[in-house]
Design an enzyme around this catalytic site. Structure first.
Site, PDB file in Angstrom:
ATOM      1  N   CYS A 335       0.802  -1.233   0.000  1.00 55.93           N
ATOM      2  CA  CYS A 335       0.000   0.000   0.000  1.00 55.93           C
ATOM      3  C   CYS A 335       0.834   1.281   0.000  1.00 55.93           C
ATOM      4  CB  CYS A 335      -0.975   0.035   1.167  1.00 55.93           C
ATOM      5  SG  CYS A 335      -1.172  -1.492   2.046  1.00 55.93           S
ATOM      6  N   ARG A 364       6.870 -11.195   5.608  1.00 51.44           N
ATOM      7  CA  ARG A 364       6.441 -10.868   6.968  1.00 51.44           C
ATOM      8  C   ARG A 364       6.957 -11.944   7.907  1.00 51.44           C
ATOM      9  NH1 ARG A 364       0.046  -9.568   5.732  1.00 51.44           N
ATOM     10  NH2 ARG A 364       0.450  -7.879   4.241  1.00 51.44           N
ATOM     11  N   GLN A 382       1.016 -11.124  -2.848  1.00 54.98           N
ATOM     12  CA  GLN A 382      -0.376 -10.693  -2.723  1.00 54.98           C
ATOM     13  C   GLN A 382      -0.889 -10.245  -4.081  1.00 54.98           C
ATOM     14  OE1 GLN A 382       0.190  -7.508   0.233  1.00 54.98           O
ATOM     15  NE2 GLN A 382      -1.372  -8.566   1.419  1.00 54.98           N
ATOM     16  N   ASP A 384      -2.613  -7.655  -4.915  1.00 55.00           N
ATOM     17  CA  ASP A 384      -3.008  -6.454  -4.188  1.00 55.00           C
ATOM     18  C   ASP A 384      -3.515  -5.399  -5.148  1.00 55.00           C
ATOM     19  OD1 ASP A 384      -3.302  -5.162  -1.865  1.00 55.00           O
ATOM     20  OD2 ASP A 384      -1.171  -4.991  -1.403  1.00 55.00           O
ATOM     21  N   HIS A 386      -5.208  -1.191  -4.927  1.00 47.96           N
ATOM     22  CA  HIS A 386      -5.686  -0.070  -4.129  1.00 47.96           C
ATOM     23  C   HIS A 386      -6.479   0.860  -5.021  1.00 47.96           C
ATOM     24  CE1 HIS A 386      -2.314  -1.681  -1.817  1.00 47.96           C
ATOM     25  NE2 HIS A 386      -3.136  -1.459  -0.814  1.00 47.96           N
ATOM     26  N   LYS A 470     -14.851  -3.335   6.550  1.00 45.78           N
ATOM     27  CA  LYS A 470     -14.381  -4.250   5.500  1.00 45.78           C
ATOM     28  C   LYS A 470     -15.366  -5.389   5.260  1.00 45.78           C
ATOM     29  CE  LYS A 470     -11.844  -7.327   8.556  1.00 45.78           C
ATOM     30  NZ  LYS A 470     -10.786  -8.270   8.705  1.00 45.78           N
ATOM     31  N   HIS A 516      -8.346  -0.953   0.044  1.00 46.65           N
ATOM     32  CA  HIS A 516      -7.433  -2.065  -0.251  1.00 46.65           C
ATOM     33  C   HIS A 516      -8.305  -3.250  -0.616  1.00 46.65           C
ATOM     34  CE1 HIS A 516      -4.346  -0.376   2.687  1.00 46.65           C
ATOM     35  NE2 HIS A 516      -5.453   0.086   3.203  1.00 46.65           N
TER      36      HIS A 516
HETATM   37 ZN   LIG Z   1      -3.147  -2.309   1.010  1.00 44.94          ZN
END
Ligand SMILES: [Zn+2]
Ligand SMILES: [Zn+2]
Length: 644
Positions: A335, A364, A382, A384, A386, A470, A516
């Site tokens: 992000c 991580r 991911q 991912d 945004h 979310k 996200h």
């Molecule tokens: Zn994010």
């Protein structure tokens, strides 16, 4: 006589003598219900059925069919387990024994490991205690007294728990001679316990900390009825066969290499093919849905992570290092990177919405104890994205995300799923980032979008993280197990922290709304789930090898090569098995590798330019012209057919 007013399940209010037991109330409602009830809900809180009621309250009853029943059955069975262990091995110290999603466990401290024979003896003893139908009773006593009881038994783990968790008065539960410290509720007697089975034993640290002593955790499962247990055990057997940690290496898809370290996935050539098909499909769908693909670096100065807040609240999960005396972070998230691209110049409202998507690899730190195959790893990619938009655009954006989610679930054959909406706790607005109006709009948009797509959802009040509401989707696999799926998450924090603005029509600077969202979650986790969902037999469009050509004789090898070349040129993934093995052995092998089609060729096929088709699911399909099977496979690939 003093009376209390009890609101009954049908909504009626009736007076009862103060101190009447909950089971007596059940009897006054319906004798059948009283026989069935295992516990009661008093103003929504589960209570033991034999307890007295001393105040006005709404009372309803938990029966074996109720949603709350399973936990009570399982938890009571964990006490039964501890009771049996104490009977057979009096020197063992007892820890904790909660119910879980899958069953229950109890932790024990014992120098020698429990053997499978021990487990069988313990289970037999559990059945004896159950048969005696001892009443299970709640005992409230001064903390001192409870401490003295467990001290006398030498149960130092319990002493520690009572000392830490107990108030002035602590509740314990007794069945026959066995007493345990617990808040309850439980079934009213050991005879009411349902069907159970002990399953395994594994190591576990006291209180989950590696600094503490290692205990032995005995796992079991329990249900109200035998047939429910039988169904569950069948599912466990099936799950064992599908375990991606076994199938992954067996099908040569991926391995975890100890030399490299735990939680790091090595994708082999066949695994990489599946991954590339997933990636290509993902990129294609995202371009179609108006996303722009971006690429961001794997490392960034810690300054960025200080601005984003990750260094404050996420540090223990991040890998950090130094270069030329500057601190760096290996990215745990994408992000901040996407936001830097957004911020690289002034953005006008006319440019919004902007949707950045990246297959972003992140690292991580996770404790080695929680790592699990491809599901819990330390390095993963991911999918991912945004979305940066204005408040007016929220609803359309969420609708767009949901459509994409539904498309993916369908494509990968997840027919059943559940949706959770995590909302803020309206009583504590101060706990959350952003303003109330923003939250209202965001939650409202999530609700409206879910409704517009006729998606049932469970609203979880107060479960939102501090930075935004979310949606989480749980997908159910072919044998009914839930998997963590797509998520859509508003963020009112990061735009504030990083100063992500756009220029509105009146030239003022307005903070963007940031969302996200991930659909696969991570390629690793989704792949692990797919392996188990399909038991390794991927649909043709995903299969690493879609067809294998099996020549019967040496003479047919040349034709086999031609078949392979032709299918390959058409864009199909094809191999040939030229080993000097019997055809039966080659078929068995291809079947084990779960290859969708086997194309057997001999002299006859070579002459007629046909192949003898075998499907991994339907067996022998007889001869077919090569062009026909080629076209059939191409259609299945183009349609991303989920079937055989
Ligand atoms: Zn994010
Ligand atoms: Zn208990």
């Amino acid at each position: 006589m003093e009376t209390i007013n009890v609101t009954l399940p049908d909504g009626s209010v009736r007076p009862f003598p103060r101190g009447i037991t909950l089971d007596a109330i059940a009897r006054s409602v319906d004798a059948g219900l009283a026989r069935e009830a295992i516990a009661a809900l008093v103003d929504g809180v589960a209570k033991d059925i034999y307890l007295p009621l001393n105040k006005d309250a709404a009372v309803s009853f938990i029966t074996p069919e109720s949603a709350q029943a399973l936990e009570i059955y399982r938890h009571t069975t964990s006490h039964l387990l501890a009771n049996a262990v104490k009977d057979l091995f009096p020197e063992v110290k007892i820890g904790i024994g909660p119910a879980t999603e899958e069953g229950f466990f109890y932790d024990f401290e014992r120098a020698t490991p429990f053997t499978p024979e021990d487990l069988a003896r313990i289970e037999a003893r559990m059945r004896e205690i159950k048969a005696k139908d001892h009443p299970i009773r709640r005992i409230e006593q001064p903390k001192r007294q409870a401490l003295a009881y467990f001290e006398k038994l030498g149960d130092n783990l319990k002493v520690e728990l009572v000392a830490e968790k107990g108030g002035d008065v602590v509740s314990c539960y007794r069945q026959d001679e066995f007493m345990d410290f617990c808040t309850g509720p439980h079934l009213p007697s050991t005879g009411r316990i349902g069907a159970f089975r002990l399953l395994s034993v594994a190591g576990a640290y006291w209180k989950g900390s590696e600094k503490n002593q290692q205990l032995q955790r005995i796992y079991g499962t329990a249900f109200p009825r035998e047939e429910q247990l039988a169904r569950h055990l069948e599912m466990l057997e099936e799950a064992k066969k599908r375990d991606h940690r076994k199938l992954g290496p067996a099908l040569d898809l991926f391995t975890v290499e100890e030399t490299a370290g735990p939680g790091l996935i090595f994708w082999h050539p066949h695994g990489t093919i599946v991954r590339q098909v997933m990636e290509d499909y993902w990129k294609d769908q995202h371009r179609r849905h108006g996303y722009q693909l971006v690429t961001t670096p794997h490392i960034a100065r810690d300054e960025l992570w200080r601005l984003s807040g990750h260094l404050d609240y996420y540090k223990e999960n991040m890998y950090t290092f130094e270069i030329e005396e500057a601190g760096y972070v290996i990215k745990p998230m994408n992000c901040p990177g996407h936001s830097l691209i957004f911020k690289s110049r002034l953005r006008s409202y006319r440019e919004l919405p902007i949707r950045y998507a990246e297959l972003g690899t992140v690292y991580r730190y996770e404790r080695s104890g929680v790592l699990h195959g491809m599901m819990r790893v330390r390095g993963f990619t991911q999918d991912d994205a945004h979305i940066y938009c204005t408040r007016d655009q929220i609803l359309d954006e969420i609708l767009g995300v949901l459509d994409l989610v539904l498309e993916f679930l369908k494509t990968f054959g997840y027919e059943r799923y559940e949706v959770d909406l995590s909302a803020r706790d309206p009583a504590h607005p101060e706990k959350y980032a952003g303003d109330a109006a923003g939250w209202e709009m965001a939650e409202g948009a999530l609700v409206r979008a879910l409704e517009a797509r006729s998606l049932h959802y469970t609203r979880r009040e107060g479960e939102a993280v501090f930075y935004g509401p979310k949606i989480d989707v749980r997908m159910f696999d072919a044998i009914g197990r839930p998997w963590q799926g797509p998520t859509v998450q508003f963020d009112f924090n990061l735009p504030q922290r990083l100063g992500i603005h756009y220029v509105a029509s009146d030239s003022s600077q307005v903070p963007v709304v940031m969302v996200h969202r991930a659909i696969y979650g991570s390629l690793e986790r989704f792949m692990g789930g797919l392996v188990e969902h399909y038991a390794g037999a991927f649909p043709l469009w995903l299969a690493p090898v879609q067809a294998v050509v099996l020549p019967i004789t040496d003479r047919a090898k040349e034709y086999a090569r031609q078949v392979r070349t032709e299918l390959f040129a058409a864009g199909l993934r094809c191999e040939s098995d030229d080993r000097n093995e019997k055809i039966g052995a080659k078929i068995r092998d291809a079947q084990l590798k779960k290859i969708p089609f086997m194309l057997v060729v001999g002299d006859r096929e070579a002459q007629a330019r046909t192949v003898s088709v075998r499907s991994r699911r339907e067996g022998d399909l007889g001869p077919a012209p090569l062009a026909a099977i080629r076209d059939r496979m191409l259609t299945m690939q183009a349609e991303r057919a989920v079937g055989p």
